[in-house]
Design a protein around this motif. Structure first.
Motif, PDB file in Angstrom:
ATOM      1  N   LYS A 324       0.934  -1.096   0.016  1.00 17.98           N
ATOM      2  CA  LYS A 324       0.075  -0.204   0.084  1.00 17.98           C
ATOM      3  C   LYS A 324       0.943   1.283   0.006  1.00 17.98           C
ATOM      4  O   LYS A 324       1.873   1.361   0.792  1.00 17.98           O
ATOM      5  N   GLY A 329      -1.948   2.589   5.341  1.00 18.21           N
ATOM      6  CA  GLY A 329      -2.603   1.699   3.999  1.00 18.21           C
ATOM      7  C   GLY A 329      -3.088   0.540   4.249  1.00 18.21           C
ATOM      8  O   GLY A 329      -3.820  -0.317   3.775  1.00 18.21           O
ATOM      9  N   PHE A 337      -8.662   3.355  -0.741  1.00 16.36           N
ATOM     10  CA  PHE A 337      -7.354   4.406  -0.347  1.00 16.36           C
ATOM     11  C   PHE A 337      -7.704   5.693  -1.048  1.00 16.36           C
ATOM     12  O   PHE A 337      -7.535   5.753  -2.070  1.00 16.36           O
ATOM     13  N   ASP A 340      -2.891   7.913  -2.516  1.00 17.56           N
ATOM     14  CA  ASP A 340      -1.786   7.012  -2.835  1.00 17.56           C
ATOM     15  C   ASP A 340      -0.720   7.880  -3.419  1.00 17.56           C
ATOM     16  O   ASP A 340      -0.958   8.712  -4.055  1.00 17.56           O
TER      17      ASP A 340
END
Ligand code: SAM
Ligand code: SF4
Length: 453
Positions: A324, A329, A337, A340
Motif C-alpha cells: 500500500k 494503508g 485508499f 496513494d
C-alpha cells in the motif's frame, strides 16, 4: 562523478553496435567479466531480436547462478505524506491540495503488526520530506517502535537526502539498507522536475551516500525513477555512481531499484517525454544484471504481475508484495485508499504471490540473517563474489519460507509448501549444510523459530 559529456559521448559512439560486437560482450558477460561503459552502452542499443533474447537469457542464468531460486520479499510502509518538496511526478508533492497525515507511534505499531500478520519480516520505511513535521527524531522513534513491537527484523529506510549527523542517528538505531533514489542523473531534468524544493540541489542529493557512509552506514541502495530522462543515460550513470563508491569505500550499492513512472495525482504521464515501454524496461533490468551481477535488483508493485514474473526469471532478486502506498494503508479489512503516492499494478495478496512463486519453483525468502550477522558492506560483497552467499542464502530462504508456511499459510500452502521446501532441501549439494538444514526445518515444524545460518 557524473560527467554528462563523457556519458553522452559513449552513447553517441555505440548507437549502432555490430552483431559481432554484441556477441563478444555477451561472451564476456556470461563469464562475469567486468563490462566497460562502452560495452554497457552497446548492450542498451542492441537491435537484433535474437541477440536481445540472448541478453535476457544470460541475465536469467546469472541470476540463477548467483541467487539461486530465491526471491527476497518486503513491503513498503508509508508513515507520513507531509512534504515540502514539489517533485512534479509525485502525488505527495507540496502543490497537491489534500489533508496531510502522519502516523503517531501507536498507529505505526499497529501498521507493523498488520504487516507482520501478512508474514513480512522486512520493511521499507517511506517518509515525505518535512523537517518540521517529520524530523529525524520522529523517524528514529518510529523505527524503534517497529522493532520493539513486532517481529519485523529489518527496516530499510527511504528518506530524503540529509546530513551526516542525521545519518549517524539512523546508523545507531540499526537500519537495514539506506535507500535513496537519484530519480534522474540528468542534472537539467533533475532541476526541472524539482522546482523550488529542498530536493532540488542535485549535488547534495548525488552525494547523499557519501555522507551516509561517512556516518557509518555501509549498506546503501540506489534507484532511478525511469521515465524522467533517457534510460540509457540513467543506466550508465548508475553504473558510474556504483563504481565511484566501490573505488572510494570498497563497496557499492547493495541494491538498485527500478521504479517506473506511474500516473499520480496532479500529474499527467503525457508531460513526460521519456516514458519507457515494456521492452525498454526489460532491457534496463537485464543489462543491469549483466553489468552488476552481484547487486540486488528490486521490483515493486508498480509493475504488473506479468512483467514481475518475467523479470524475476531475468535478473530481479527482490520484490515487494501486498503493498500500500498511502499512509496507514494496511487494514484488517479491504478499504478504499484515498491518497496513494502513485498507482499500483500488482494487487495480489502476499499469500497469492507466494503461492504463485512456489508453483513456478521459486523460493520466497524472508531472510534477514546477513544483516543481523554483520554480513554487510565490503564483507557482503566479498562473500557474494566468492559465491558463498548462495550456500548460506538458499538454506536461510528455505528456513524462513518454512516459518511463513506454518505461521501464515492457508491449508493449500501448508500441504504443498512443506513438500516443496523438503524437496528443495534435498538439492543442496554440501552434505553438512544439507543435514543441518533438514534438522532446522524439523525443529521449525516442531515449533522453534528464527533459526538461520
Ligand atoms: N520522500 C523521499 C524521497 O523522495 O526520496 C522518500 C520516499 S518517496 C515516498 C519514494 C519514491 O517514490 C521516490 O524516490 C520516487 O522515485 C518514487 N515515486 C514518486 N512518484 C512516483 C510516481 N508517480 N511513479 C512511480 N514512482 C514514484
Ligand atoms: Fe516528497 Fe519524496 Fe514525493 Fe518528492 S518524491 S514529493 S520528496 S514524497
Amino acid at each position: 562523478m557524473i560527467d554528462k559529456e563523457y556519458i553522452q559521448d559513449i552513447l553517441d559512439k555505440v548507437k549502432n553496435p555490430t552483431m559481432d560486437e554484441i556477441q563478444d560482450i555477451l561472451l564476456r558477460a556470461k563469464k562475469r567479466e567486468p563490462l566497460s561503459h562502452h560495452d554497457i552502452g552497446a548492450l542498451l542499443n542492441a537491435k537484433d531480436p535474437v541477440q536481445i533474447d540472448e541478453i535476457h537469457q544470460i541475465a536469467g542464468e546469472l541470476k540463477e547462478e548467483i541467487y539461486g531460486s530465491r526471491v527476497v520479499m518486503f513491503a513498503p510502509l508509508y508513515i507520513s505524506n507531509f512534504c515540502v518538496n514539489n517533485c512534479l511526478y509525485c502525488g505527495y508533492r507540496r502543490d497537491n491540495d489534500f489533508e496531510r497525515v502522519k502516523l503517531n507511534q501507536e498507529e505505526i505499531k499497529n501498521q507493523a503488526i498488520l504487516l507482520e500478520k501478512l508474514g513480512h519480516k522486512r520493511l521499507a520505511l517511506e517518509v515525505g520530506e518535512s523537517p518540521k513535521e517529520t524530523p529525524i527524531d520522529y523517524v528514529i522513534e518510529s523505527i524503534k517502535t517497529i522493532y520493539e513491537n513486532s517481529s519485523i527484523r529489518r527496516i530499510n529506510v527511504n528518506i530524503a537526502a540529509t546530513t551526516v549527523e542525521d545519518y549517524k542517528k539512523l546508523h545507531e538505531v540499526g537500519i537495514g539498507t539506506y535507500i535513496l533514489f537519484q530519480e534522474t542523473y540528468d542534472k537539467e531534468i533533475f532541476k526541472r522536475v524539482h522546482p523550488k524544493s529542498l530536493k532540488g540541489d542535485y549535488d547534495y542529493h548525488l552525494h547523499a551516500f557519501d555522507r551516509a557512509i561517512d556516518a557509518g552506514i555501509d549498506d546503501v541502495g540506489a534507484g532511478v525513477l525511469f521515465g524522467l530522462a533517457d534510460y540509457r543515460y540513467e543506466v550508465l550513470s548508475l553504473i558510474i555512481h556504483n563504481q565511484y563508491l566501490e573505488e572510494k569505500y570498497g563497496f557499492g550499492f547493495h541494491t538498485i531499484s527500478v521504479p517506473r513512472l506511474k500516473k499520480a495525482e496532479g500529474m499527467s504521464l503525457e508531460d513526460f517525454p521519456y516514458i519507457i515501454d515494456d521492452e525498454a524496461f526489460k532491457r534496463i533490468v537485464t543489462v543491469l544484471r549483466l553489468a552488476v551481477p552481484y547487486v540486488g535488483l528490486i521490483l515493486s508493485t508498480r509493475e504488473t504481475k506479468e512483467i514481475r514474473e518475467e523479470l524475476i526469471n531475468q535478473g530481479v532478486s527482490q520484490i515487494s508484495a501486498g503493498s500500500k502506498t498511502d499512509v496507514g494503508g494496511y487494514h484488517e479489512e479491504h478499504a478504499e485508499f484515498e491518497h496513494d503516492q502513485f498507482e499500483l499494478s500488482d494487487e495480489r495478496t502476499v499469500l497469492e504471490i507466494n503461492k504463485d512463486l512456489i508453483k513456478r519453483g521459486l523460493i520466497p525468502s524472508y531472510c534477514t540473517a546477513c544483516y543481523r550477522m554483520g554480513r554487510t558492506g565490503d564483507r557482503f560483497m566479498e562473500l557474494a563474489k566468492k559465491g558463498t552467499i548462495g550456500l548460506i542464502c538458499e538454506p536461510n530462504a528455505l528456513l524462513t519460507l518454512t516459518e511463513y508456511i506454518l505461521d501464515y499459510g492457508d491449508e493449500e500452502l501448508k500441504e504443498n509448501g512443506l513438500v516443496f521446501v523438503r524437496e528443495h532441501a534435498e538439492t543442496i549439494k554440501n552434505q553438512k549444510v544439507k543435514n543441518q538444514l533438514v534438522e532446522y526445518i524439523n525443529r521449525i515444524v516442531d515449533g522453534e523459530r528464527d533459526l538461520y545460518f
